[in-house]
Motif scaffolding. Structure first.
Motif, PDB file in Angstrom:
ATOM      1  N   LYS A 221       1.936   2.213   0.155  1.00  0.00           N
ATOM      2  CA  LYS A 221       1.500   0.812   0.258  1.00  0.00           C
ATOM      3  C   LYS A 221       2.346   0.045   1.285  1.00  0.00           C
ATOM      4  O   LYS A 221       1.823  -0.770   2.036  1.00  0.00           O
ATOM      5  N   THR A 224       0.887   0.808   4.656  1.00  0.00           N
ATOM      6  CA  THR A 224      -0.523   0.508   4.969  1.00  0.00           C
ATOM      7  C   THR A 224      -0.970  -0.917   4.634  1.00  0.00           C
ATOM      8  O   THR A 224      -1.869  -1.435   5.288  1.00  0.00           O
ATOM      9  N   VAL A 225      -0.378  -1.557   3.632  1.00  0.00           N
ATOM     10  CA  VAL A 225      -0.826  -2.907   3.244  1.00  0.00           C
ATOM     11  C   VAL A 225      -0.421  -3.911   4.320  1.00  0.00           C
ATOM     12  O   VAL A 225       0.743  -3.957   4.741  1.00  0.00           O
ATOM     13  N   TYR A 279      -4.829  -0.197   4.214  1.00  0.00           N
ATOM     14  CA  TYR A 279      -4.934   0.172   2.797  1.00  0.00           C
ATOM     15  C   TYR A 279      -6.370   0.028   2.300  1.00  0.00           C
ATOM     16  O   TYR A 279      -6.879   0.897   1.583  1.00  0.00           O
TER      17      TYR A 279
END
Length: 417
Positions: A221, A224-225, A279
């Motif tokens: 996360k 990717t977030v 994400y």
């Protein structure tokens, strides 16, 4: 005060599909990217030009080699374009087989993407898990076409042949005893449909396994977030399609909006994201794996109950059966003419597109009435995505470029055709 200059550096190769065919020039201010300039043209294989010099039926195999992870979907767009110009439609059974293999191809593609994306960001196990499941689906490709990748299975008017009644079996070797071989052959004792049914029964548990590893993993996360955020309006303006567009929250899927073959008869959902970051695009593709699995199950059920022809009974388009050719001069002539000259396609121009695993894959075909295309143009999904690289990575750190290349799911065969 010392004068600080921006650093210009060549980036990569990082992603398994960008091995020496992408030159990405980054202008860096320390660790932060000021500008990204993707150079393509290091692979160019002139597929479109080659197709203009070959009869229509001899270019189907070239389509497999464009995006070499989504082989049959490429063929599908090309074959649909020829069928539109000829004004023909394949038998219903052939349409269901095509849809089933399109979805098998979507799963193959997304597994490759997931494994490679995971590997890029440091999740080594993902790559091994994904290839475990890809192996079974590659066996399905091999069972119908004789080859694991470049299938050339779709033909104008249908498919090459019907689904086989039995699957190839593993044999005992010096590394594998009879007990182990028997376990490996358990799912292979029936037809291809039995083998596929066994796969779709256990595949959801595999997807759960992938999600256990990644979806709530804090490292995943963090990588990717909020990375590579694209708003819905900007995604449309940039020409995004497929999961890249749906990840930004735009519900656009050709299987639903412009249905082809039998997609309008099947039940499935279109997953969309909210934030338009790496994400969300990951979550969209994970849900697409589940939806493709559902579609394959529906196709299996229909194909079991409905035997029938898988090719048009037109000797000008479909090669004769081998047995007929041995005893019938007419059939032999048709066979010879088909494989040397092919067939003439009526004059006209056509655009046909399919919902490819990476987005909208289109074929623009112009015919002047001859036996080969006057002009062929491929609309590759990945080309538009790569052109947005600068916008997606500007202001991010160097390591985020890797995540953005992974989320695009690019394969250079189709980008630099």
């Amino acid at each position: 005060m010392p004068e600080i200059k921006n650093l210009t550096m060549n980036f990569g190769p990082q992603h398994p599909a960008a091995h020496g065919v992408l030159r990405l020039i980054l202008e860096m201010d320390g660790e932060v990217i000021e500008r990204a300039d993707p150079h393509i043209g290091l692979l160019h294989r002139a597929t479109e030009k080659l197709a203009e010099n070959k009869p229509f039926n001899q270019s189907i195999g070239y389509m497999d080699r464009l995006d070499y992870v989504s082989m049959m979907c490429n063929e599908h767009a090309y074959v649909l374009a020829i069928e539109k110009l000829l004004g023909i439609a394949p038998p219903l059974r052939a349409q269901y087989i095509r849809v089933m293999f399109d979805e098998i191809t979507r799963i193959l593609n997304h597994l490759m993407w997931l494994g490679a994306h995971g590997l890029d960001i440091g999740a080594m196990t993902m790559f091994l898990y994904c290839f475990r499941e890809r192996e079974d689906l590659m066996d399905c490709y091999e069972a119908v076409s004789g080859t694991r990748m470049h299938a050339t299975y779709y033909r104008p008017g249908g498919v090459y042949r019907d689904l086989p009644k039995e699957m190839p079996q593993y044999e005992v070797t010096k590394w594998r005893n009879s007990k182990k071989t028997e376990i490996m052959n358990n799912s292979r004792s029936g037809s291809l449909l039995d083998f596929l049914e066994n796969f779709v029964d256990r595949f959801p548990a595999c997807i759960d396994e992938y999600e256990t590893l990644l979806t709530d993993n804090r490292i995943w996360k963090q990588r990717t977030v909020g990375i590579g955020v694209v708003s819905p309006e900007r995604a449309e303006a940039l020409g995004f399609t497929g999961p890249m567009l749906r990840g930004s929250g735009v519900e656009w899927d050709l299987r639903r909006k412009q249905p082809y073959e039998v997609y309008d008869k099947l039940k499935f959902e279109i997953p969309i994201g909210i934030n338009g970051d790496c994400y969300d695009r990951y979550l969209v593709r994970m849900e697409e794996l589940r939806q493709s699995n559902k579609i394959i199950r529906q196709c299996i059920d229909w194909l079991r109950k409905n035997p029938g022809p898988v090719n048009l009974e037109d000797p000008k388009l479909t090669p004769p059966k081998r047995a007929d050719m041995k005893g019938d001069m007419e059939a032999l002539i048709h066979h010879f003419k088909l494989f040397t000259e092919g067939y003439c396609v009526p004059e006209g121009e056509v655009y046909s597109a399919v919902e490819h695993p990476k987005g909208e894959f289109g074929i623009y075909l112009v015919s002047d009435g001859a036996n080969k295309p006057y002009r062929l143009k491929v609309r590759a999904a990945g080309f538009a995505h790569l052109s947005a690289m600068d916008e997606m990575v500007r202001g991010h750190m160097l390591a985020d470029v890797v995540a953005v290349i992974g989320t695009m799911d690019i394969v250079f065969g189709e980008i630099d055709r």
